[in-house]
Write a protein that holds these residues in place. Structure first.
Motif, PDB file in Angstrom:
ATOM      1  N   GLU A  69       0.838  -1.212   0.000  1.00 48.08           N
ATOM      2  CA  GLU A  69       0.000   0.000   0.000  1.00 48.08           C
ATOM      3  C   GLU A  69       0.863   1.250   0.000  1.00 48.08           C
ATOM      4  OE1 GLU A  69      -2.856  -0.495   3.413  1.00 48.08           O
ATOM      5  OE2 GLU A  69      -2.085  -2.530   3.177  1.00 48.08           O
ATOM      6  N   LEU A  70       2.047   1.103   0.575  1.00 47.47           N
ATOM      7  CA  LEU A  70       2.956   2.235   0.754  1.00 47.47           C
ATOM      8  C   LEU A  70       4.283   1.892   0.107  1.00 47.47           C
ATOM      9  CD1 LEU A  70       3.071   3.252   4.510  1.00 47.47           C
ATOM     10  CD2 LEU A  70       3.591   4.739   2.617  1.00 47.47           C
ATOM     11  N   VAL A  71       4.826   2.804  -0.690  1.00 50.99           N
ATOM     12  CA  VAL A  71       6.070   2.503  -1.397  1.00 50.99           C
ATOM     13  C   VAL A  71       7.114   3.586  -1.094  1.00 50.99           C
ATOM     14  CG1 VAL A  71       7.099   2.006  -3.643  1.00 50.99           C
ATOM     15  CG2 VAL A  71       4.682   1.525  -3.267  1.00 50.99           C
ATOM     16  N   PHE A  72       8.324   3.153  -0.735  1.00 48.17           N
ATOM     17  CA  PHE A  72       9.422   4.078  -0.456  1.00 48.17           C
ATOM     18  C   PHE A  72      10.489   3.953  -1.535  1.00 48.17           C
ATOM     19  CE2 PHE A  72       7.591   3.171   3.674  1.00 48.17           C
ATOM     20  CZ  PHE A  72       7.522   4.426   4.259  1.00 48.17           C
ATOM     21  N   LEU A  73      10.835   5.089  -2.123  1.00 47.78           N
ATOM     22  CA  LEU A  73      11.831   5.092  -3.195  1.00 47.78           C
ATOM     23  C   LEU A  73      12.933   6.068  -2.799  1.00 47.78           C
ATOM     24  CD1 LEU A  73       9.153   5.581  -5.972  1.00 47.78           C
ATOM     25  CD2 LEU A  73      10.286   3.420  -5.459  1.00 47.78           C
ATOM     26  N   ASP A  74      14.159   5.568  -2.678  1.00 47.97           N
ATOM     27  CA  ASP A  74      15.269   6.427  -2.264  1.00 47.97           C
ATOM     28  C   ASP A  74      16.113   6.772  -3.485  1.00 47.97           C
ATOM     29  OD1 ASP A  74      16.993   7.866  -0.689  1.00 47.97           O
ATOM     30  OD2 ASP A  74      17.728   6.162   0.465  1.00 47.97           O
ATOM     31  N   GLU A  75      15.959   7.982  -3.962  1.00 48.12           N
ATOM     32  CA  GLU A  75      16.691   8.467  -5.133  1.00 48.12           C
ATOM     33  C   GLU A  75      16.611   7.501  -6.315  1.00 48.12           C
ATOM     34  OE1 GLU A  75      20.558   9.735  -3.851  1.00 48.12           O
ATOM     35  OE2 GLU A  75      19.705  10.981  -2.285  1.00 48.12           O
ATOM     36  N   PRO A  76      15.393   7.236  -6.795  1.00 46.26           N
ATOM     37  CA  PRO A  76      15.237   6.201  -7.816  1.00 46.26           C
ATOM     38  C   PRO A  76      15.820   6.555  -9.176  1.00 46.26           C
ATOM     39  CG  PRO A  76      13.158   7.342  -7.469  1.00 46.26           C
ATOM     40  CD  PRO A  76      14.097   7.824  -6.402  1.00 46.26           C
ATOM     41  N   THR A  77      16.085   7.830  -9.438  1.00 50.33           N
ATOM     42  CA  THR A  77      16.563   8.170 -10.794  1.00 50.33           C
ATOM     43  C   THR A  77      17.995   8.688 -10.807  1.00 50.33           C
ATOM     44  OG1 THR A  77      15.759  10.445 -10.743  1.00 50.33           O
ATOM     45  CG2 THR A  77      14.208   8.772 -11.507  1.00 50.33           C
ATOM     46  N   THR A  78      18.693   8.575  -9.678  1.00 53.48           N
ATOM     47  CA  THR A  78      20.070   9.062  -9.639  1.00 53.48           C
ATOM     48  C   THR A  78      20.928   8.316 -10.660  1.00 53.48           C
ATOM     49  OG1 THR A  78      19.899   9.779  -7.371  1.00 53.48           O
ATOM     50  CG2 THR A  78      22.116   9.276  -8.144  1.00 53.48           C
ATOM     51  N   GLY A  79      21.680   9.064 -11.444  1.00 56.54           N
ATOM     52  CA  GLY A  79      22.590   8.451 -12.405  1.00 56.54           C
ATOM     53  C   GLY A  79      21.961   8.099 -13.743  1.00 56.54           C
ATOM     54  N   LEU A  80      20.684   8.378 -13.927  1.00 54.59           N
ATOM     55  CA  LEU A  80      20.046   8.029 -15.207  1.00 54.59           C
ATOM     56  C   LEU A  80      20.116   9.204 -16.181  1.00 54.59           C
ATOM     57  CD1 LEU A  80      16.818   6.127 -14.115  1.00 54.59           C
ATOM     58  CD2 LEU A  80      19.145   5.290 -14.407  1.00 54.59           C
ATOM     59  N   ASP A  81      20.083   8.876 -17.491  1.00 56.84           N
ATOM     60  CA  ASP A  81      20.056   9.960 -18.472  1.00 56.84           C
ATOM     61  C   ASP A  81      18.638  10.540 -18.517  1.00 56.84           C
ATOM     62  OD1 ASP A  81      18.413   8.669 -20.548  1.00 56.84           O
ATOM     63  OD2 ASP A  81      20.126   7.327 -20.759  1.00 56.84           O
ATOM     64  N   PRO A  82      18.480  11.741 -19.104  1.00 54.54           N
ATOM     65  CA  PRO A  82      17.178  12.427 -19.048  1.00 54.54           C
ATOM     66  C   PRO A  82      16.019  11.586 -19.587  1.00 54.54           C
ATOM     67  CG  PRO A  82      18.864  13.933 -19.804  1.00 54.54           C
ATOM     68  CD  PRO A  82      19.521  12.586 -19.705  1.00 54.54           C
ATOM     69  N   GLN A  83      16.247  10.842 -20.674  1.00 56.78           N
ATOM     70  CA  GLN A  83      15.144  10.046 -21.229  1.00 56.78           C
ATOM     71  C   GLN A  83      14.747   8.909 -20.279  1.00 56.78           C
ATOM     72  OE1 GLN A  83      13.300  10.826 -23.911  1.00 56.78           O
ATOM     73  NE2 GLN A  83      12.007   9.178 -23.124  1.00 56.78           N
ATOM     74  N   ALA A  84      15.740   8.244 -19.712  1.00 60.63           N
ATOM     75  CA  ALA A  84      15.456   7.150 -18.770  1.00 60.63           C
ATOM     76  C   ALA A  84      14.744   7.695 -17.532  1.00 60.63           C
ATOM     77  CB  ALA A  84      16.756   6.455 -18.374  1.00 60.63           C
ATOM     78  N   ARG A  85      15.110   8.899 -17.103  1.00 59.22           N
ATOM     79  CA  ARG A  85      14.440   9.505 -15.937  1.00 59.22           C
ATOM     80  C   ARG A  85      12.976   9.756 -16.260  1.00 59.22           C
ATOM     81  NH1 ARG A  85      16.754  14.773 -14.371  1.00 59.22           N
ATOM     82  NH2 ARG A  85      15.546  14.534 -12.475  1.00 59.22           N
ATOM     83  N   ARG A  86      12.712  10.293 -17.457  1.00 56.24           N
ATOM     84  CA  ARG A  86      11.317  10.585 -17.825  1.00 56.24           C
ATOM     85  C   ARG A  86      10.502   9.304 -17.910  1.00 56.24           C
ATOM     86  NH1 ARG A  86      13.854  14.866 -19.449  1.00 56.24           N
ATOM     87  NH2 ARG A  86      12.908  16.772 -18.675  1.00 56.24           N
ATOM     88  N   ASN A  87      11.097   8.231 -18.446  1.00 60.06           N
ATOM     89  CA  ASN A  87      10.379   6.948 -18.527  1.00 60.06           C
ATOM     90  C   ASN A  87      10.022   6.455 -17.123  1.00 60.06           C
ATOM     91  OD1 ASN A  87      10.721   7.043 -21.257  1.00 60.06           O
ATOM     92  ND2 ASN A  87      12.414   5.567 -21.305  1.00 60.06           N
ATOM     93  N   LEU A  88      10.971   6.621 -16.215  1.00 66.24           N
ATOM     94  CA  LEU A  88      10.729   6.175 -14.847  1.00 66.24           C
ATOM     95  C   LEU A  88       9.658   7.030 -14.174  1.00 66.24           C
ATOM     96  CD1 LEU A  88      12.089   3.810 -13.416  1.00 66.24           C
ATOM     97  CD2 LEU A  88      13.421   5.445 -12.157  1.00 66.24           C
ATOM     98  N   TRP A  89       9.631   8.324 -14.491  1.00 65.18           N
ATOM     99  CA  TRP A  89       8.595   9.195 -13.925  1.00 65.18           C
ATOM    100  C   TRP A  89       7.211   8.681 -14.301  1.00 65.18           C
ATOM    101  CZ3 TRP A  89      10.717  14.762 -15.351  1.00 65.18           C
ATOM    102  CH2 TRP A  89      11.863  15.018 -14.573  1.00 65.18           C
ATOM    103  N   ASP A  90       7.049   8.265 -15.566  1.00 64.13           N
ATOM    104  CA  ASP A  90       5.744   7.736 -16.006  1.00 64.13           C
ATOM    105  C   ASP A  90       5.370   6.516 -15.170  1.00 64.13           C
ATOM    106  OD1 ASP A  90       5.461   9.662 -17.921  1.00 64.13           O
ATOM    107  OD2 ASP A  90       6.294   8.439 -19.542  1.00 64.13           O
TER     108      ASP A  90
END
Ligand code: ATP
Length: 243
Positions: A153-174
């Motif tokens: 029910e509850l999800v914790f994400l610690d810096e999930p996009t650190t080190g990713l390129d801009p496109q990979a970050r946007r995909n992860l945001w979706d």
């Protein structure tokens, strides 16, 4: 503080030797909220999350998850939360599918559901690739799939996009938006102001173990007459965010 919040945190303090890592932190997260903890390296974000998740006992203060104390650890409660582990916490030398099957087994979850989670994060075609051969973005998606395999029910994400390129970050945001849209509460720590601005319903701006301000990004920007969250940080701390 209200009792129906997904998370309540009151007066947390944690010291490591001479370092006061967390220095009187209180906040509350509502059910279904996307909540960001924003701050530079060493601000105390990870330590705060570890206490809230029930992985660490604080020197002072208390946290509740879904209405129950997060310390002492409660196995039943842990089954209702998902914690995204760092890539270094994967089991060694397993493929993506073997990794998530192993997590599923630990939680008594079917392999079918585990495979569905791989599909959900777009890794079905990488299922037979060893985790250490995945790209950074693929590894992050695998770790998110592993954190979600037991339908928490509850999800914790610690810096999930650190080190990713801009496109990979946007995909992860979706992907992260989709997780919230399913009705889950999401808590995220990040260094990236643009990430917090686009994903979070509310953010807590943290520095030197303290929360300086909490609010919806647009409101914080408006209240302080700032141009961006980066500018909010500058105004609150008197220094540039970027190191
Ligand atoms: N196990 C530990 N032993 C000693 N000091 C620690 C330990 N863990 C963290 N610290 C220190 O406590 C402070 C807060 O660290 P923490 O990892 O919570 O910050 P953070 O905001 O998550 O930083 P980052 O963004 O770099 O992960 C830092 O000064 C850090 O060096």
């Amino acid at each position: 503080m209200t009792t129906d919040a997904a998370i309540t945190v009151e007066g947390l303090r944690q010291r490591y030797g001479d370092v006061q890592a967390v220095d009187g932190v209180s906040f509350e997260v509502s059910h279904g909220e996307f909540y960001g903890i924003l701050g530079p390296n060493g601000a105390g974000k990870t330590t705060t999350l570890e206490i809230v998740e029930g992985l660490r006992r604080p020197d002072e203060g208390r946290a509740t998850l879904l209405g129950k104390p997060s310390w002492p650890r409660d196995k039943k409660l842990l089954a209702r939360i998902g914690v995204q582990l760092q890539a270094s916490s994967f089991f060694e030398r397993l493929t993506a599918r073997e990794q998530i099957h192993t997590f599923a087994e630990l939680y008594g979850i079917s392999r079918k559901r585990a495979d569905a989670m791989l599909e959900r994060v777009g890794l079905t075609d990488k299922a037979d690739v060893r985790q250490d051969k995945l790209s950074g973005g693929q590894e992050q998606r695998l770790s998110i799939a592993c954190a979600l395999v037991h339908d928490p029910e509850l999800v914790f994400l610690d810096e999930p996009t650190t080190g990713l390129d801009p496109q990979a970050r946007r995909n992860l945001w979706d992907l992260l938006r989709g997780i919230q849209a399913e009705g889950r509460t999401v808590v995220l720590t990040t260094h990236y102001m643009d990430e917090a601005e686009t994903l979070c319903d509310r953010v807590a701006v943290m520095d030197h173990g303290r929360i300086l301000r909490v609010g919806p990004p647009a409101e914080l920007i408006g209240e302080l007459g700032a141009a961006s969250l980066e500018d909010v940080f500058l105004q609150l701390t008197g220094r540039e965010y970027r190191e």
